[in-house]
Design a protein around this motif. Structure first.
Motif, PDB file in Angstrom:
ATOM      1  N   LYS A 134       0.801  -1.239   0.000  1.00  0.00           N
ATOM      2  CA  LYS A 134       0.000   0.000   0.000  1.00  0.00           C
ATOM      3  C   LYS A 134       0.826   1.277   0.000  1.00  0.00           C
ATOM      4  N   ARG A 137      -1.002   4.454  -1.563  1.00  0.00           N
ATOM      5  CA  ARG A 137      -2.164   4.933  -0.827  1.00  0.00           C
ATOM      6  C   ARG A 137      -1.782   5.368   0.581  1.00  0.00           C
ATOM      7  N   LEU A 138      -0.736   4.763   1.165  1.00  0.00           N
ATOM      8  CA  LEU A 138      -0.248   5.233   2.461  1.00  0.00           C
ATOM      9  C   LEU A 138       0.399   6.608   2.323  1.00  0.00           C
ATOM     10  N   ASP A 139       1.048   6.866   1.191  1.00  0.00           N
ATOM     11  CA  ASP A 139       1.596   8.202   0.951  1.00  0.00           C
ATOM     12  C   ASP A 139       0.475   9.230   0.974  1.00  0.00           C
ATOM     13  N   VAL A 140      -0.607   8.944   0.257  1.00  0.00           N
ATOM     14  CA  VAL A 140      -1.733   9.877   0.213  1.00  0.00           C
ATOM     15  C   VAL A 140      -2.323  10.047   1.611  1.00  0.00           C
ATOM     16  N   THR A 142      -0.790   9.519   4.513  1.00  0.00           N
ATOM     17  CA  THR A 142       0.173  10.177   5.407  1.00  0.00           C
ATOM     18  C   THR A 142       0.096  11.686   5.237  1.00  0.00           C
ATOM     19  N   ARG A 143      -0.141  12.134   4.011  1.00  0.00           N
ATOM     20  CA  ARG A 143      -0.269  13.575   3.777  1.00  0.00           C
ATOM     21  C   ARG A 143      -1.594  14.101   4.311  1.00  0.00           C
ATOM     22  N   GLY A 146      -1.723  12.418   8.567  1.00  0.00           N
ATOM     23  CA  GLY A 146      -0.609  12.594   9.472  1.00  0.00           C
ATOM     24  C   GLY A 146       0.258  11.371   9.601  1.00  0.00           C
ATOM     25  N   TRP A 147      -0.254  10.336  10.277  1.00  0.00           N
ATOM     26  CA  TRP A 147       0.570   9.166  10.589  1.00  0.00           C
ATOM     27  C   TRP A 147      -0.334   7.945  10.746  1.00  0.00           C
ATOM     28  N   PRO A 148      -0.904   7.461   9.635  1.00  0.00           N
ATOM     29  CA  PRO A 148      -1.870   6.370   9.739  1.00  0.00           C
ATOM     30  C   PRO A 148      -1.202   5.037  10.070  1.00  0.00           C
ATOM     31  N   GLY A 149      -1.838   4.263  10.917  1.00  0.00           N
ATOM     32  CA  GLY A 149      -1.335   2.917  11.185  1.00  0.00           C
ATOM     33  C   GLY A 149      -1.738   1.974  10.060  1.00  0.00           C
ATOM     34  N   SER A 150      -0.895   0.996   9.781  1.00  0.00           N
ATOM     35  CA  SER A 150      -1.244   0.041   8.721  1.00  0.00           C
ATOM     36  C   SER A 150      -0.339  -1.161   8.821  1.00  0.00           C
ATOM     37  N   ASP A 151      -0.876  -2.324   8.501  1.00  0.00           N
ATOM     38  CA  ASP A 151      -0.036  -3.517   8.404  1.00  0.00           C
ATOM     39  C   ASP A 151       0.238  -3.806   6.932  1.00  0.00           C
TER      40      ASP A 151
ATOM     41  N   ARG B 286       7.358  17.002   4.054  1.00  0.00           N
ATOM     42  CA  ARG B 286       6.017  16.871   3.461  1.00  0.00           C
ATOM     43  C   ARG B 286       5.841  17.791   2.253  1.00  0.00           C
ATOM     44  N   LEU B 293       5.910   8.835   0.838  1.00  0.00           N
ATOM     45  CA  LEU B 293       6.136   8.737   2.282  1.00  0.00           C
ATOM     46  C   LEU B 293       5.198   7.703   2.886  1.00  0.00           C
ATOM     47  N   ARG B 300       5.905  -4.227   9.431  1.00  0.00           N
ATOM     48  CA  ARG B 300       4.654  -4.644  10.067  1.00  0.00           C
ATOM     49  C   ARG B 300       3.874  -5.686   9.286  1.00  0.00           C
TER      50      ARG B 300
END
Lengths: 328, 328
Positions: A134, A137-140, A142-143, A146-151, B286, B293, B300
């Motif tokens: 991911k 989509r984690l980049d999007v 994170t922007r 802020g700091w989304p959790g994800s496995d 950012r 990012l 994880r």
């Protein structure tokens, strides 16, 4: 912009590039001198799908070098007899021209092959990584968040099930093998020696692939034998958590079957191809869960674009010399 | 939720899990019986970073099994002497505890190693694919814009430059090799035989890697010798179009150097690690162009989480038996 060469040499045949994908322009431009050694050349550097405009641009052309243009039979009729050869910047040209009708008119049709095998194979793997890791989509997120959790999910040790083992399927197998995946392959004419080298299991049927693989990816050309070859029953064999990839042709899957399977919410899909394209704003696929959708870009690498142009130019030169290359 | 085993057996030592990452709960829960064969166990299944709460939860504990908790010296002082062993769900624990102070207090510290080598290596490749093929961001754009045009870049044939060749660096090398990339490796103690098997070139210096590779990725542990080992001068050696990846530690790069290099706009970066973490909302990174990012998720995976718990449990059992495992 219009680029012309040799236009005063009315004794020479006329080669027209009626429209260009923006990213193809530099590759086509670099090839003009080679064609100009044997023909008049006119290149339109913008992209248009307006058929009247394309008809105008092709007036008097002996050869049309095209990418992405759909020729109706009516247009073919109006371009013949001056038009004698069309090159297509792709492999499967049946969507762009009625091949039988063109042949009846005496047109030579040329395609390009294998130019994008590695690009498409890499994009297949890119879709797999986006589903499992991911990153984009984690980049999007994170922007935005802020700091989304994800496995994440590791792909090493998963089984890649391939349907078809031509140029692209074989390359996907090599990449998947290099990433530590197991391989199960179904193909009409499997190359047993290559399968063995990759440690691949030869599947007995398409059912076998769907029932045993963690990731299933078809790599077949679209034709009457393969249209709808993947059915709702096949998709029902996918176990929860499985991933279905498609960088080949959407029409390999029975209409509506993938949407129906995805709505159960227990599998993932990474898709670069759709029917129709562009994917309509109200396409049901857009609302299906667990999907990664890319707009038919798998083949669009610089290397692939250069390869297409190189092959199409070679076809044009061959035609002008009375020969043939990559004729369909 | 609190899960307890054997609490009536006050003759046995007390093992406390004071807080859990949500995704670790099932793995820890499955391990409780094994620990309960030798100890009282109390597991708090929620996550908290509140130090007063953690102090309360660890009251009377002989062993603390932790992930993500930062121990101040003051807290260590208050937990000793009942506390005798702490396990950490990670490798580099210097950010979470003052190792010298803990040793002065007689605490045994245990970490987990190599559990995430493949996961982190895969995520490094996932960041590379997102920069070159953009599958995730194209998915987001396809949903927002309909049918965005985009080119991709093939990674086959590019040169991956690795700095460090431990467990993760070696695995990245294997994956990159499997994807048809060339390899250049700098390491303090390179394994020449392995380099040869992968067709890797041994770089003479970190400068050499930055000056010659298309993609540069450091894989070093963070310590006094490696903090800031990548300088602005190194980053200036990157050619336009180059890609810098970091799934190791942000502090390997001199503070501000990457932001400064990225602002030129001619290179790309894929980053999973930052300093500090979580990445602040106003972090200059950012706003730097051409970056992907992700929020420190590379490790994880389910496999990695299971590996961490397995090793931490083995450390606890060893400690309870008077032995030692993975002691720092």
């Amino acid at each position: 912009m219009i680029i012309e060469r040799n236009m005063e040499r009315t004794d020479l045949p006329l080669v027209v590039i009626p429209a260009c994908f923006p990213s193809m322009v530099p590759y086509l431009e670099r090839s003009l001198d080679e064609i100009a050694a044997k023909a008049r050349v006119r290149m339109h550097t913008d992209m248009t799908l307006d058929l009247d405009e394309i008809l105008n641009r092709l007036a008097g052309a002996d050869v049309a070098m095209t990418t992405g243009i759909h020729f109706t039979n009516d247009i073919l009729d109006r371009l013949v007899p001056t038009l004698r050869c069309i090159t297509f910047g792709g492999t499967g040209i049946a969507n762009f021209v009625d091949i039988d009708h063109a042949h009846d008119l005496g047109l030579m049709l040329c395609n390009a092959v294998h130019y994008g095998d590695n690009a498409v194979a890499e994009h297949t793997i890119a879709l797999l990584f986006e589903i499992t890791h991911k990153a984009g989509r984690l980049d999007v997120r994170t922007r935005a968040e802020g700091w989304p959790g994800s496995d994440i999910t590791e792909i090493g040790g998963l089984t890649m099930g391939l349907i078809g083992f031509g140029g692209i399927g074989h390359r996907v197998a090599e990449l998947a093998h290099g990433l530590g995946m197991n391989l199960t392959v179904w193909a009409r004419h499997p190359d047993d020696e290559t399968l063995q080298q990759l440690g691949a299991r030869r599947a007995s049927s398409i059912d076998d692939v769907f029932a045993t693989a963690d990731v299933v990816s078809p790599h077949l050309a679209l034709n009457d034998a393969t249209r709808g070859i993947i059915t709702a029953s096949h998709l029902d064999l996918l176990r929860p958590g499985s991933i279905f990839l498609n960088t080949a042709r959407a029409e390999l899957v029975a209409p509506g079957a993938l949407e129906q399977r995805l709505r159960k919410g227990d599998i993932f899909a990474g898709l670069d191809v759709f029917s129709p394209e562009p994917l309509p704003a109200d396409a049901p696929l857009r609302d299906c869960p667990n999907t990664v959708l890319t707009p038919h870009v798998a083949w669009r690498s610089g290397k692939a674009l250069a390869g297409i142009v190189q092959q199409n130019v070679r076809s044009v030169i061959a035609f002008l010399d009375g020969g043939s290359y990559n004729v369909v």
